[in-house]
Design a protein around this motif. Sequence first.
Motif, PDB file in Angstrom:
ATOM      1  N   SER A  46      37.146  45.883  46.600  1.00  0.00           N
ATOM      2  CA  SER A  46      36.056  45.461  45.715  1.00  0.00           C
ATOM      3  C   SER A  46      35.032  46.580  45.590  1.00  0.00           C
ATOM      4  CB  SER A  46      35.350  44.230  46.296  1.00  0.00           C
ATOM      5  OG  SER A  46      36.248  43.185  46.564  1.00  0.00           O
ATOM      6  N   HIS A 120      32.576  40.250  52.157  1.00  0.00           N
ATOM      7  CA  HIS A 120      33.238  41.383  51.495  1.00  0.00           C
ATOM      8  C   HIS A 120      33.761  42.394  52.501  1.00  0.00           C
ATOM      9  CE1 HIS A 120      31.425  39.639  47.910  1.00  0.00           C
ATOM     10  NE2 HIS A 120      32.221  40.398  47.202  1.00  0.00           N
ATOM     11  N   ARG A 123      36.989  40.747  53.951  1.00  0.00           N
ATOM     12  CA  ARG A 123      38.086  40.689  52.977  1.00  0.00           C
ATOM     13  C   ARG A 123      38.655  42.089  52.715  1.00  0.00           C
ATOM     14  NH1 ARG A 123      35.558  38.601  48.873  1.00  0.00           N
ATOM     15  NH2 ARG A 123      36.241  36.445  49.178  1.00  0.00           N
ATOM     16  N   LEU A 127      42.263  43.778  53.628  1.00  0.00           N
ATOM     17  CA  LEU A 127      43.179  44.291  52.601  1.00  0.00           C
ATOM     18  C   LEU A 127      43.626  45.706  52.969  1.00  0.00           C
ATOM     19  CD1 LEU A 127      41.337  43.212  49.300  1.00  0.00           C
ATOM     20  CD2 LEU A 127      43.478  42.259  50.178  1.00  0.00           C
TER      21      LEU A 127
ATOM     22  N   GLY B 129      47.484  38.435  50.840  1.00  0.00           N
ATOM     23  CA  GLY B 129      47.079  38.800  49.478  1.00  0.00           C
ATOM     24  C   GLY B 129      47.363  40.262  49.177  1.00  0.00           C
ATOM     25  N   THR B 147      37.066  39.701  42.510  1.00  0.00           N
ATOM     26  CA  THR B 147      36.346  38.614  43.181  1.00  0.00           C
ATOM     27  C   THR B 147      35.163  38.120  42.361  1.00  0.00           C
ATOM     28  OG1 THR B 147      35.045  40.211  44.461  1.00  0.00           O
ATOM     29  CG2 THR B 147      36.989  39.285  45.542  1.00  0.00           C
ATOM     30  N   PHE B 151      33.515  30.799  43.082  1.00  0.00           N
ATOM     31  CA  PHE B 151      34.463  30.323  44.103  1.00  0.00           C
ATOM     32  C   PHE B 151      34.464  28.796  44.226  1.00  0.00           C
ATOM     33  CE2 PHE B 151      36.129  34.032  46.565  1.00  0.00           C
ATOM     34  CZ  PHE B 151      35.512  35.049  45.860  1.00  0.00           C
ATOM     35  N   ASN B 167      40.390  32.984  47.581  1.00  0.00           N
ATOM     36  CA  ASN B 167      40.045  34.227  48.274  1.00  0.00           C
ATOM     37  C   ASN B 167      39.792  35.339  47.249  1.00  0.00           C
ATOM     38  OD1 ASN B 167      39.812  36.329  50.109  1.00  0.00           O
ATOM     39  ND2 ASN B 167      41.826  36.077  51.011  1.00  0.00           N
ATOM     40  N   PHE B 168      40.741  35.560  46.363  1.00  0.00           N
ATOM     41  CA  PHE B 168      40.514  36.466  45.230  1.00  0.00           C
ATOM     42  C   PHE B 168      41.528  36.173  44.137  1.00  0.00           C
ATOM     43  CE2 PHE B 168      43.028  38.825  48.381  1.00  0.00           C
ATOM     44  CZ  PHE B 168      44.040  39.448  47.650  1.00  0.00           C
TER      45      PHE B 168
END
Lengths: 197, 197
Positions: A46, A120, A123, A127, B129, B147, B151, B167-168
Amino acid sequence: MSVPLTDAAIDQLFLTARTYNAWLPKEVTDEQIHRIYELAKMGPTSANMSPMRLRFIKSKDAKERLKPYLSEGNSAKTMAAPVTAIVATDFEFYEHLPKLFPHADARSWFAGNAQAIQEHGVRNGTLQGAYLIMAARSLGLDCGPMTGFDFPGVDAEFFAGTQIKANFLVNIGYGDAGTNLFPRSPRFEFDEVARIL
Amino acid sequence: MSVPLTDAAIDQLFLTARTYNAWLPKEVTDEQIHRIYELAKMGPTSANMSPMRLRFIKSKDAKERLKPYLSEGNSAKTMAAPVTAIVATDFEFYEHLPKLFPHADARSWFAGNAQAIQEHGVRNGTLQGAYLIMAARSLGLDCGPMTGFDFPGVDAEFFAGTQIKANFLVNIGYGDAGTNLFPRSPRFEFDEVARIL
């Protein structure tokens, strides 16, 4: 427009890749470690926030620093792995956004907003950790990711005085399929967890 | 023992892959969607917990259900994408552990432990993901993860009455490199974020 990778490549990345618990006696070079990062860093985050921070525990001294914090079940295999990556997240990631995302004042989206920083950071650091696993596999290496360790202990030992927090560990090397490789566990069928709407 | 993938494969997965904001007019088939999942599901999660849940938003009706919850900047490109995956996490994942991880009473590690449920659900749902993104790329598809959406709105629209939380989102298709493809943003050098110890 791209085309699917070969079946052999897809096997290596996904279908025959396994979480290994034992390792062949073959070094992972510093050059390979750099290469893993150079691939993993290109995956999307992001606002390009790239919060993952890494310590590659390779020397005997560094392994001994890590050892007291490993759960009993993860200790021997981790001490034997050619390298163990500590995948961590810097919760001050937003201080770097003026450099990483120069298009907008993205720092202001986070500074002082603890919930946004937490969500963030977690997440996107995670990732990137998955990209790291896939990058290692794409380079012909095997992985053994783990969360069985003392998180505050690892943070204090390796990240004292920072806002960097451990997320998970990944043993990296050449997996020994003949030792402690568990049978493949079942996965959900598509219809159990997904729908096309 | 595996060997590195070809340079072309590594380019497709990491080095030349991009986050696309526009899409060529070419369908993503239901078979491709199933195939993405069949690869992504094989990636490792803690105790094989596999908490990711998916909705692939493909029909015009489903896109219209999603539209009100998209941020302004994400709306047009998402409505135009061949398919949009809602990557979500089931925070009742532990109820499935007797099936997914039959070796131990893993359900008892989580039931009633809200912090463990949250941490492990978020970490492992997010890892999955990322595997989904890499799976789509390995099949020759491009992704646009996001994102920027409401949500709670998406959760109420698509996951009402469950403990599943978005989540996204990931737009999936064949990227149009000629439209709205931003210049590549800078990444950290190895020495800025990583060390070999």
